[in-house]
Every structure is written in C-alpha cells, then in structure tokens.
Design a protein around this motif. Sequence first.
Motif, PDB file in Angstrom:
ATOM      1  N   ASP B   2       0.841  -1.193   0.000  1.00 53.25           N
ATOM      2  CA  ASP B   2       0.000   0.000   0.000  1.00 53.25           C
ATOM      3  C   ASP B   2       0.883   1.252   0.000  1.00 53.25           C
ATOM      4  N   ARG B   4       0.204   4.119   0.945  1.00 58.34           N
ATOM      5  CA  ARG B   4       0.067   4.894   2.181  1.00 58.34           C
ATOM      6  C   ARG B   4       1.016   4.372   3.249  1.00 58.34           C
ATOM      7  N   PHE B   5       1.274   3.055   3.215  1.00 59.45           N
ATOM      8  CA  PHE B   5       2.198   2.488   4.196  1.00 59.45           C
ATOM      9  C   PHE B   5       3.619   2.957   3.935  1.00 59.45           C
ATOM     10  N   ILE B   7       4.475   5.814   2.720  1.00 60.62           N
ATOM     11  CA  ILE B   7       4.557   7.176   3.259  1.00 60.62           C
ATOM     12  C   ILE B   7       4.698   7.117   4.782  1.00 60.62           C
ATOM     13  N   ALA B   8       3.854   6.278   5.401  1.00 60.70           N
ATOM     14  CA  ALA B   8       3.887   6.170   6.863  1.00 60.70           C
ATOM     15  C   ALA B   8       5.260   5.712   7.343  1.00 60.70           C
ATOM     16  N   GLU B  11       7.788   8.519   7.167  1.00 58.86           N
ATOM     17  CA  GLU B  11       7.586   9.523   8.212  1.00 58.86           C
ATOM     18  C   GLU B  11       8.045   9.021   9.573  1.00 58.86           C
ATOM     19  N   PHE B  74       5.829  15.831   5.022  1.00 59.25           N
ATOM     20  CA  PHE B  74       4.685  15.014   5.418  1.00 59.25           C
ATOM     21  C   PHE B  74       3.575  15.111   4.390  1.00 59.25           C
ATOM     22  N   LYS B  75       3.044  13.926   4.039  1.00 60.24           N
ATOM     23  CA  LYS B  75       2.068  13.888   2.958  1.00 60.24           C
ATOM     24  C   LYS B  75       0.666  13.662   3.487  1.00 60.24           C
ATOM     25  N   GLU B  76      -0.256  14.247   2.790  1.00 55.59           N
ATOM     26  CA  GLU B  76      -1.669  14.050   3.058  1.00 55.59           C
ATOM     27  C   GLU B  76      -2.055  12.648   2.560  1.00 55.59           C
ATOM     28  N   VAL B  77      -2.622  11.797   3.443  1.00 56.53           N
ATOM     29  CA  VAL B  77      -3.154  10.526   2.934  1.00 56.53           C
ATOM     30  C   VAL B  77      -4.528  10.300   3.531  1.00 56.53           C
ATOM     31  N   SER B  78      -5.322   9.479   2.862  1.00 56.13           N
ATOM     32  CA  SER B  78      -6.631   9.163   3.414  1.00 56.13           C
ATOM     33  C   SER B  78      -6.496   7.963   4.338  1.00 56.13           C
ATOM     34  N   PHE B  79      -7.245   7.971   5.442  1.00 60.58           N
ATOM     35  CA  PHE B  79      -7.170   6.851   6.386  1.00 60.58           C
ATOM     36  C   PHE B  79      -8.233   5.801   6.110  1.00 60.58           C
ATOM     37  N   GLU B  80      -9.146   6.111   5.223  1.00 61.09           N
ATOM     38  CA  GLU B  80     -10.248   5.174   5.016  1.00 61.09           C
ATOM     39  C   GLU B  80      -9.799   3.986   4.181  1.00 61.09           C
ATOM     40  N   GLU B  81     -10.528   2.907   4.313  1.00 64.60           N
ATOM     41  CA  GLU B  81     -10.178   1.655   3.668  1.00 64.60           C
ATOM     42  C   GLU B  81     -10.275   1.728   2.145  1.00 64.60           C
ATOM     43  N   GLU B  84      -6.806   3.736  -2.071  1.00 67.49           N
ATOM     44  CA  GLU B  84      -5.399   3.780  -2.454  1.00 67.49           C
ATOM     45  C   GLU B  84      -5.188   4.649  -3.677  1.00 67.49           C
TER      46      GLU B  84
END
Lengths: 485, 85
Positions: B2, B4-5, B7-8, B11, B74-81, B84
């Motif tokens: 993913d 988003r992972f 990016i996480a 960070e 730091f990047k803006e990401v969505s937390f919802e399922e 992607e």
Amino acid sequence: MNLSVLVPLLLFLVLIFFIGYYASTKLTGSTHFLNDYFLGGRELGGFVLAMTMVATYGSASSFLGGPGTAYTMGFGWILLAMTQVVTGYFVLMILGKKFAIVARLYEAVTLVDFLKKRYESPAVVILSAASIIVFLFSAMTAQWIGGARLIESITGISYHTALFLFAVSVLVYVTIGGFRAVALTDAVQGGVMVVGTLILLVAVVQAGGGIPAIVQSLMAENPNLVTPYGADGNLSAAYVSSFWILVGVGVVGLPQIAVRAMSYKNAQSMHRALIIGTIVTGVIMLNMHLIGVFARPILPGIEIGDKVIPLITLEVLPPWLAGIVLAAPMAAIMSTVDSLLILVSSTVVKDVYLNYVKPDASEKTIKQISFGVTALLGTVVALLALQPPDLLIFLNLFAFGGLEAAFIWPIVLGLYWTYGNKWGALLSMITGIISYIVIHFYNSTHGNLLDVHTVTIPVVLSLLSYIAGSLLIERKKYYFIPQQK
Amino acid sequence: MDKRFQIAHREAWIGIGLALFNFIWWFGFAYGMGGRKVEEYTFIFGLPDWFFYSCVVGFIVMACLVWLVVILFFKEVSFEEGDEK
C-alpha cells in the motif's frame, strides 16, 4: 484559607462540567456507540489532539513533583525534564499514519483490539487487558490522591471533602460524555496549564528581582545548582540520559497515549498536532521546572517537594490570580485521571466483557454497561483513595515504566516488522514486566544497575525477547492487507 | 505494498532521525559545555550558557525543525479503507 483562591478553582470545575455535558449531548442518537464513547468517533482535530496528548501525559509529576525536585536539584533537573519535549512529536510520528490506517482497517476501538487482531492470540489479549487494568487502576488512584491533597493544601478544606469534590466532578463528566468529553476538557485543561505556567513564571522572575539576580543567589548558596549534575553532583550523564527512554521515546508504549494516535480525524489533524504538541510540551516543561528552581532563593527551606508550587504561587501572586494559576496543576491531574478512567473502562467493557462475557450484547446493553462500568470504576477508585491500600501504592510504582516495557515492542514492531508474531509479543510483554519488577527491587537495595533508570534494561530485554520469539517460533511474514496473487 | 504504508514508514524514520538529532544537541551542549568549572560558565539572559543552548535554544530549534519537516515532507493521505492512490 481565603475564599478568593477557592472561587476561581470552583468556577474552573463548573466550566469543565459544562464541557462534559456538551460532549454528552453528542452521544444521544449515536449509531456507533462504542466508537463514539471510547474514541470520540475518531474525529479529533489537530488542536484537541495535541492538547489531549500533552494534558494526558502531563500529570501531577510535571506540575508538582517535578518542579519540587528541580527546587532541590537545580538546573540539572530541568535538563532532565526537557527530555520530554521529544514526546511532543515522536509518539505521533512513530505510530503516525500507519496506526491510524491499521486501526480503521481492523475497526479497533482500543489498543487491545489492535493487539488482538494483529497477533490473533487470546493470551496476548488477556495479558494486555490485565496489565492495563491492574497498573492503570493503581496509577489512577495515585493521581486521585494527588488531586485531593492539592485541593486540601491550597484551600484548607479537609482531605475527604476535597476528594469528594474532585471525584464527583471528574466522574460525572467522564461518565456522561466519554472520550469526547475527556478530549475536549483536556483541551481546556491544557490551555489552563499553558496560561498558568506563563503567568507564574513571569511573577516568580519579578519577585526574585530578575533572572541574573536569582541565578547569582543560587550560585552563592551552592554552585552545583547551576551545573547539569545536581545539588550534590550525583546526577550522572548516563542516569539523566536514560530518562530519554522513560519519559521520552518510551511513551510510545503507554496505552493511554497510544490510543490517542488512533482517535484523530485525518492527516491534517495529525500534522497540526505534531507542531502544537511539541511547542506546548516544551513550554510547559521548561516553565514549570524553571519556576521550581527560581522559587528556591525566594522561598528557601521548603522540605516537601510537592508543596513548592502551591506555596510559591500563593507567595508571589494575589489570591484571586493564585486561584487561577493553581487551577493548572489541578487541570493536569484531572486530565490524566479522566483519560485513565475512560481507558480502563474501555478495556473492561470492550476487551473483557464483549470479548469473553457477552459478545452478542445489544447496542442498548452496551450503552448501559459502558456508563455503569465507568461510574463504578470511578467510585471504587474514590473509595480506595480514602484509605489507599499498600498494594495499590506498590503497583503504582510499576505503572509507568512497567507498561512501557510491556507494550512498546508489541505495538511498534507489530506495526512495522513483518516477522513480528504472537510468540514475540507474549515473550516481550512477560519479559518486560517481570524484568522491570526484578530490576526495581535490585536498584532500590543496590543502587541503579549500570547507573541508568530502572526502565532501560527491561526495554532492551523485551526488544530481544520480541525478536527472538518472532524468529524462533512459527516464523512467518504478516501482511495487513492480504497479498494479491 | 500500500502506497500509504510507504509514506507512513518514511515519516516514522523521519521521527527517529529528529529524535536522534534532538538527543545529540541536548547531550552535546549540556555535558560538553556544562562539564566545565562553574567559574568558566558565561550567562545568557542570566541563564548558564550550557542550559541556554541545550534546553532553551534546543527546544526552539526542535520546534522549528518539526514545523519544517511537517511542511516539507509530510504527505496528506486518506485513512479510510481501500482508498489507495
């Protein structure tokens, strides 16, 4: 003692009470009661998130005990206290987006929920729920006692009346408003903490005739007070540095802090909270401990550390302003207690009752049980605080460092290391808690092992156990999102 | 994995880097300068120099760094399922 101190304090309690009531109105008609009651519906914004983290973390020890020790130790203790600035950004950056995403993926409401889904092991669930309940319950009682003693010492009303006042106000707003009430009141309490420390610092510097004059009198009394090594020269660099683990990076492992990292709304809230949290933590810690040191030449000879802040406040400020400033330590205690109460309650309701007693409970039953358990826990703590049993005082010694040693690796490596598994988590928790208790006893009779704080070695041992357990027993890769073929 | 992972994870590493830098700054000034004899200390705004640099300037530097890092990296990401991008 005089009414003008008591009145601002009571007004503060009333204000907090109304915020709690406001939060409770948001609960009526809620369709996801558990998520709302125990996590505020995951909608905290940046400011409230930052404040609730700082306020939960900043407790009686940052406002009373810490400055009191700084009074005796001098600048070396402020140096030690400043290790806490790291918590302002580290916790949110480490747990950060990964925890927020995974918690939503798992639909986790509590920290134990996360561990349950990640490790799929009843033993991990039971062990973690039990350690949260046992350790944080005792920590809560200790804070409760601190709050009542503080009210007693500044207003002159009896300990029992003070305890009653304190208990009723906290209990009511936490019970009716849940996590949202806790977070919103934390934001106000955090604001009071910042403003209170600023007013008090300015007043203390003025009363002492300016910083150069204060520092000169400190040096005239004992030059060691202005060194990093403490009044007797026995604060070693290794010992002070080990507080980077206890009150700095190790805070990632505290359940009451970690749960906040899954309660925020979006990435923007997190970004904002990082900046606000760092600044607020730094300002509070620097100011409060400077006040402790600066109080020494102004009011020499205070024997009991916890009394330094109340006494210096009453000395340098007019009574009505002292009442407002002393609302700050009270706010610090309340904002810690309320978070612990809602966390222990969520552990009992969500992790024990709904997991093992009655998994198919209806929404209505869940509601009643949640209110009931929160109120009951609070009442029991208040009753125990009337005459605290030795066992609770004893357990409280392990609450902070013991929980860090138990949880830090199962949380952090559970998020970031694909090989982490339940054997690693179990071994790590058991090793963390047991070695913490053993080393605590060793240190209290023989002096600090390797000259570092008790928490250091257990954190290293629990890391090694986590890695060993995960690699040696049933080694397997873990994916949060099932791999596509 | 993913996005988003990724990016996480990046960070989180930034967080570790900041904490290391923070520790070195704090330790270096405190024990580097504070280890001298008290008679050799100078005073800035009335505070001992080691303390001023380690704790006061150190705090301000960290607050600025956190702010900069958040703005720049730091990047803006969505937390919802399933969201992607």
